[in-house]
Design a protein around this motif. Structure first.
Motif, PDB file in Angstrom:
ATOM      1  N   LYS A   1      82.744  33.688  42.056  1.00  0.00           N
ATOM      2  CA  LYS A   1      81.963  33.158  41.465  1.00  0.00           C
ATOM      3  C   LYS A   1      81.171  34.122  40.398  1.00  0.00           C
ATOM      4  CE  LYS A   1      77.404  30.702  41.327  1.00  0.00           C
ATOM      5  NZ  LYS A   1      78.035  29.547  40.534  1.00  0.00           N
ATOM      6  N   LEU A   2      81.141  33.796  39.120  1.00  0.00           N
ATOM      7  CA  LEU A   2      80.806  34.928  38.122  1.00  0.00           C
ATOM      8  C   LEU A   2      79.211  35.045  37.905  1.00  0.00           C
ATOM      9  CD1 LEU A   2      81.331  36.800  35.682  1.00  0.00           C
ATOM     10  CD2 LEU A   2      81.076  34.841  34.073  1.00  0.00           C
ATOM     11  N   LEU A   3      78.474  36.110  38.421  1.00  0.00           N
ATOM     12  CA  LEU A   3      76.988  36.258  38.515  1.00  0.00           C
ATOM     13  C   LEU A   3      76.481  36.654  37.176  1.00  0.00           C
ATOM     14  CD1 LEU A   3      76.832  37.618  42.277  1.00  0.00           C
ATOM     15  CD2 LEU A   3      76.748  35.332  41.386  1.00  0.00           C
ATOM     16  N   GLU A   4      77.064  37.634  36.333  1.00  0.00           N
ATOM     17  CA  GLU A   4      76.695  38.177  35.338  1.00  0.00           C
ATOM     18  C   GLU A   4      77.886  38.859  34.575  1.00  0.00           C
ATOM     19  OE1 GLU A   4      73.017  40.890  33.747  1.00  0.00           O
ATOM     20  OE2 GLU A   4      72.973  40.090  35.701  1.00  0.00           O
ATOM     21  N   LYS A   5      77.627  38.665  33.220  1.00  0.00           N
ATOM     22  CA  LYS A   5      78.696  39.308  32.258  1.00  0.00           C
ATOM     23  C   LYS A   5      78.225  39.741  31.215  1.00  0.00           C
ATOM     24  CE  LYS A   5      83.190  38.465  30.218  1.00  0.00           C
ATOM     25  NZ  LYS A   5      84.331  37.378  30.059  1.00  0.00           N
ATOM     26  N   ASN A   6      78.219  41.111  30.651  1.00  0.00           N
ATOM     27  CA  ASN A   6      78.046  41.295  29.236  1.00  0.00           C
ATOM     28  C   ASN A   6      79.135  42.567  28.788  1.00  0.00           C
ATOM     29  OD1 ASN A   6      77.439  43.950  30.208  1.00  0.00           O
ATOM     30  ND2 ASN A   6      75.078  43.699  30.163  1.00  0.00           N
ATOM     31  N   GLY A   7      78.994  43.144  27.764  1.00  0.00           N
ATOM     32  CA  GLY A   7      80.148  44.114  26.956  1.00  0.00           C
ATOM     33  C   GLY A   7      80.375  45.349  28.147  1.00  0.00           C
ATOM     34  N   ASP A   8      79.233  45.629  28.954  1.00  0.00           N
ATOM     35  CA  ASP A   8      79.414  46.807  29.720  1.00  0.00           C
ATOM     36  C   ASP A   8      79.778  46.664  31.182  1.00  0.00           C
ATOM     37  OD1 ASP A   8      78.525  48.409  27.512  1.00  0.00           O
ATOM     38  OD2 ASP A   8      76.603  47.783  28.134  1.00  0.00           O
ATOM     39  N   TYR A   9      79.532  45.373  31.834  1.00  0.00           N
ATOM     40  CA  TYR A   9      79.968  45.337  33.090  1.00  0.00           C
ATOM     41  C   TYR A   9      80.286  43.689  33.552  1.00  0.00           C
ATOM     42  CZ  TYR A   9      75.148  44.117  33.664  1.00  0.00           C
ATOM     43  OH  TYR A   9      73.756  43.756  33.586  1.00  0.00           O
ATOM     44  N   ILE A  10      80.695  43.586  34.623  1.00  0.00           N
ATOM     45  CA  ILE A  10      80.915  42.076  35.123  1.00  0.00           C
ATOM     46  C   ILE A  10      80.511  42.029  36.674  1.00  0.00           C
ATOM     47  CG2 ILE A  10      82.505  40.238  35.888  1.00  0.00           C
ATOM     48  CD1 ILE A  10      83.953  41.014  33.217  1.00  0.00           C
ATOM     49  N   ILE A  11      79.579  41.279  37.130  1.00  0.00           N
ATOM     50  CA  ILE A  11      79.192  41.304  38.628  1.00  0.00           C
ATOM     51  C   ILE A  11      79.745  39.797  39.174  1.00  0.00           C
ATOM     52  CG2 ILE A  11      77.333  40.993  40.429  1.00  0.00           C
ATOM     53  CD1 ILE A  11      75.564  42.693  38.090  1.00  0.00           C
ATOM     54  N   ARG A  12      80.528  39.719  40.116  1.00  0.00           N
ATOM     55  CA  ARG A  12      81.000  38.812  40.923  1.00  0.00           C
ATOM     56  C   ARG A  12      80.871  38.604  42.344  1.00  0.00           C
ATOM     57  NH1 ARG A  12      87.172  38.077  39.132  1.00  0.00           N
ATOM     58  NH2 ARG A  12      87.576  39.397  40.841  1.00  0.00           N
ATOM     59  N   LYS A  13      80.797  37.613  42.691  1.00  0.00           N
ATOM     60  CA  LYS A  13      80.592  37.161  44.238  1.00  0.00           C
ATOM     61  C   LYS A  13      82.204  36.706  44.519  1.00  0.00           C
ATOM     62  CE  LYS A  13      78.261  35.189  48.268  1.00  0.00           C
ATOM     63  NZ  LYS A  13      77.099  34.363  48.706  1.00  0.00           N
ATOM     64  N   LEU A  14      82.891  37.570  45.574  1.00  0.00           N
ATOM     65  CA  LEU A  14      84.087  37.029  45.990  1.00  0.00           C
ATOM     66  C   LEU A  14      84.014  36.448  47.707  1.00  0.00           C
ATOM     67  CD1 LEU A  14      84.513  39.157  43.773  1.00  0.00           C
ATOM     68  CD2 LEU A  14      86.798  39.924  45.083  1.00  0.00           C
ATOM     69  N   ILE A  15      84.275  35.324  47.811  1.00  0.00           N
ATOM     70  CA  ILE A  15      84.725  34.881  49.237  1.00  0.00           C
ATOM     71  C   ILE A  15      86.143  34.855  49.419  1.00  0.00           C
ATOM     72  CG2 ILE A  15      84.032  32.921  50.647  1.00  0.00           C
ATOM     73  CD1 ILE A  15      81.821  32.475  48.954  1.00  0.00           C
ATOM     74  N   ILE A  16      86.527  35.831  50.531  1.00  0.00           N
ATOM     75  CA  ILE A  16      87.791  35.875  50.796  1.00  0.00           C
ATOM     76  C   ILE A  16      88.109  35.144  52.157  1.00  0.00           C
ATOM     77  CG2 ILE A  16      89.970  37.857  51.124  1.00  0.00           C
ATOM     78  CD1 ILE A  16      88.405  39.511  49.350  1.00  0.00           C
ATOM     79  N   LYS A  17      89.284  34.233  52.162  1.00  0.00           N
ATOM     80  CA  LYS A  17      89.497  33.520  53.466  1.00  0.00           C
ATOM     81  C   LYS A  17      89.803  34.473  54.577  1.00  0.00           C
ATOM     82  CE  LYS A  17      92.340  30.673  51.285  1.00  0.00           C
ATOM     83  NZ  LYS A  17      93.014  29.627  51.005  1.00  0.00           N
ATOM     84  N   GLU A  18      89.607  33.941  55.945  1.00  0.00           N
ATOM     85  CA  GLU A  18      90.357  34.621  57.095  1.00  0.00           C
ATOM     86  C   GLU A  18      91.775  35.278  56.782  1.00  0.00           C
ATOM     87  OE1 GLU A  18      87.707  31.470  58.798  1.00  0.00           O
ATOM     88  OE2 GLU A  18      88.527  32.109  56.923  1.00  0.00           O
ATOM     89  N   GLY A  19      91.891  36.177  56.884  1.00  0.00           N
ATOM     90  CA  GLY A  19      93.660  36.646  57.045  1.00  0.00           C
ATOM     91  C   GLY A  19      93.853  36.792  55.432  1.00  0.00           C
ATOM     92  N   ALA A  20      93.141  36.422  54.644  1.00  0.00           N
ATOM     93  CA  ALA A  20      93.825  36.523  53.244  1.00  0.00           C
ATOM     94  C   ALA A  20      93.589  38.050  52.436  1.00  0.00           C
ATOM     95  CB  ALA A  20      93.070  35.436  52.284  1.00  0.00           C
ATOM     96  N   SER A  21      94.094  38.143  51.309  1.00  0.00           N
ATOM     97  CA  SER A  21      94.010  39.471  50.636  1.00  0.00           C
ATOM     98  C   SER A  21      94.128  39.213  49.130  1.00  0.00           C
ATOM     99  CB  SER A  21      94.770  40.395  51.032  1.00  0.00           C
ATOM    100  OG  SER A  21      96.368  40.207  51.173  1.00  0.00           O
ATOM    101  N   LEU A  22      93.835  40.076  48.234  1.00  0.00           N
ATOM    102  CA  LEU A  22      93.899  39.956  46.946  1.00  0.00           C
ATOM    103  C   LEU A  22      95.298  40.685  46.571  1.00  0.00           C
ATOM    104  CD1 LEU A  22      90.820  39.621  47.004  1.00  0.00           C
ATOM    105  CD2 LEU A  22      90.525  40.492  44.825  1.00  0.00           C
ATOM    106  N   THR A  23      95.724  40.305  45.420  1.00  0.00           N
ATOM    107  CA  THR A  23      97.229  41.295  45.097  1.00  0.00           C
ATOM    108  C   THR A  23      96.446  42.631  44.960  1.00  0.00           C
ATOM    109  OG1 THR A  23      96.516  41.015  42.651  1.00  0.00           O
ATOM    110  CG2 THR A  23      98.156  39.238  43.806  1.00  0.00           C
ATOM    111  N   CYS A  24      97.844  43.650  45.024  1.00  0.00           N
ATOM    112  CA  CYS A  24      97.766  44.783  44.890  1.00  0.00           C
ATOM    113  C   CYS A  24      97.745  44.958  43.450  1.00  0.00           C
ATOM    114  CB  CYS A  24      98.699  45.725  45.630  1.00  0.00           C
ATOM    115  SG  CYS A  24      98.733  47.360  45.527  1.00  0.00           S
TER     116      CYS A  24
END
Length: 467
Positions: free
Chosen positions: A361-384
């Protein structure tokens, strides 16, 4: 019996809640559930979970999967992906091919087609009508379902009922959205019904009608395997099942239904079907209304207060607010055309995005930074992957994270954080037994998806759906 749920439409008429990449079937317009969830709840009372198929597109796959997984894993397995959008006739043809080839369906089996974004109540009465339709289906008819009109509606298509066949009527003709004068005439005559977009038929009957009226579609789905149909799907004509078959065939019947129904095609139609307070208001969410009458006020997260307004529509979301006069709901399309010309992402993307590993979920965004909340399922991973122009900072809110940074593993616990420098390959995994919640802060020169180099791909399930 099989049910096919059509969940690939990209509707933005309920903007700002619906977006091009987050259509209305996924919005929680009902208490604590989306229209798609409500659709499955109805169907599971009439069909076995393994007999419910959903056809959608690649962008919506994880939205759909997050819902079907709640009901039964077999429903997730029977989720089909259109390679490209080609309207409802090719989508239905693809689903019929899947039933016959992949799950050993019988050509004489009954199949029902359902939109995924309609409001239908009460569920028990709807199930009774589905049962009743089997008489027409087993008599060799493509069966539609018509809603008994309650007013002279100009925004719906109509079905004119002809010869009375006992439990059903033969369809005399279909009528496109009529003028107010015609709609009033239809209401008085009593044999015209709103077209609900629901169909039931035997597979063999629909294939015969495809052969008769849509030879191009028929040839593609009968002369090759399911894989070949997917590969050649782009050759299909873009046409609805109504235009392709229903309006041409002389084997169409209608089952009249008297219940609460709406396709929720605008905020005005949403207001009409919702229960009103003593002042004629529909107030949803954290809303305080003073001297407010005959209005729809929808709060998503923030407190919304109104004073001294009438006949208004107010819809608040994380990144956009719509304020409109009631009765002007169809004008949203004009606003969206302007926003599209301006290149505004608010008509395309929502702040919540579902991925193979979970969602963010995107919480805040401007030209300098982005803040997101990630919810990662059990046993799951993001790509390398790595970023050359930005850094990432991960803060663990709940769970245990395994951070692999330049081939070194770090375990990060609740309340702890870890920093990922520019140019370092990294991967984030859920090392716990519960969903992992992370706050991610991105900062740097480039914050777009252009600055990413991927080393692994974890979307095998999605790719398999397109093979």
């Amino acid at each position: 019996m099989k049910a096919i749920v059509l969940a690939g439409g990209k509707g933005t008429r309920l903007w700002p809640l619906s977006r091009e990449k987050f259509s209305k079937q996924f919005i929680k317009l009902l208490p604590d559930k989306s229209l798609l969830e409500d659709t499955y709840e109805r169907l599971i009372k009439f069909f076995k979970p393994e007999d419910i198929l959903t056809i959608t597109n690649k962008e919506y796959f994880y939205f759909v999967k997050s819902i079907t997984d709640k009901f039964d894993k077999s429903m997730s397995h029977n989720t089909l992906l259109e390679p490209v959008g080609k309207n409802t006739a090719p989508a239905i043809a693809l689903a019929l091919k899947y039933i016959l080839e992949k799950i050993n369906g019988n050509p004489e089996e009954e199949v029902f087609i359902f939109p995924s974004d309609h409001l239908i109540e009460p569920q028990e009465k709807f199930i009774e009508y589905l049962n009743k339709s089997l008489s027409a289906v087993n008599s060799g008819f493509i069966t539609t379902f018509g809603i008994k009109p309650t007013k002279p509606e100009t925004g719906y298509g109509y079905i004119k009922a002809g010869e009375n066949m006992g439990d059903f009527f033969k369809v005399e003709k279909f009528i496109e959205k009529p003028s107010l004068e015609l709609a009033e005439k239809f209401l008085k005559e009593g044999n015209y019904f709103w077209n609900a977009g629901i169909f039931a038929f035997k597979i063999s009957v629909m294939l015969e009608e495809f052969e008769k009226y849509q030879e191009e579609i028929y040839t593609l789905i009968t002369k090759g395997s399911y894989r070949e149909v997917l590969e050649n799907f782009h050759k299909m004509p873009s046409i609805s099942i109504d235009y392709a078959i229903a309006e041409k065939s002389d084997r169409v019947a209608v089952i009249p239904m008297e219940l609460i129904w709406s396709d929720l095609g605008s905020w005005d139609s949403f207001y009409e079907v919702k229960e009103k307070d003593p002042n004629g208001n529909v107030l949803l969410g954290d809303v305080y209304a003073i001297n407010t009458r005959n209005s729809l006020v929808f709060s998503n997260k923030r407190l919304v207060g109104t004073i001294g307004i009438e006949d208004a529509i107010i819809v608040e979301t994380d990144d956009a607010i719509l304020i409109s006069k009631r009765g002007s709901g169809q004008e949203v399309k004009k606003l969206l055309e302007i926003l599209e010309n301006e290149g505004r992402n608010e008509i395309i993307y929502h702040t919540e995005v579902y991925r193979p590993w979970g969602m963010y979920k995107l919480l805040e965004k401007n030209g300098d930074y982005i803040i997101r909340k990630l919810i990662i399922k059990e046993g799951a991973s993001l790509t390398c992957h790595l970023h050359k122009k930005r850094t990432e900072h991960w803060i663990v809110l709940k769970g245990i994270a395994e951070a692999d940074i330049e081939n070194r593993k770090y375990y990060v616990y609740e309340g702890e954080s870890i920093f990922v420098p520019k140019g370092k390959p990294h991967q984030l995994k859920n090392a716990g037994e519960n969903p992992l919640e992370i706050i991610e802060i991105q900062s740097g020169e480039i914050l777009s998806e252009d600055d990413i180099e991927i080393f692994t791909k974890d979307e095998e399930e999605l790719e398999e759906k397109l093979r």
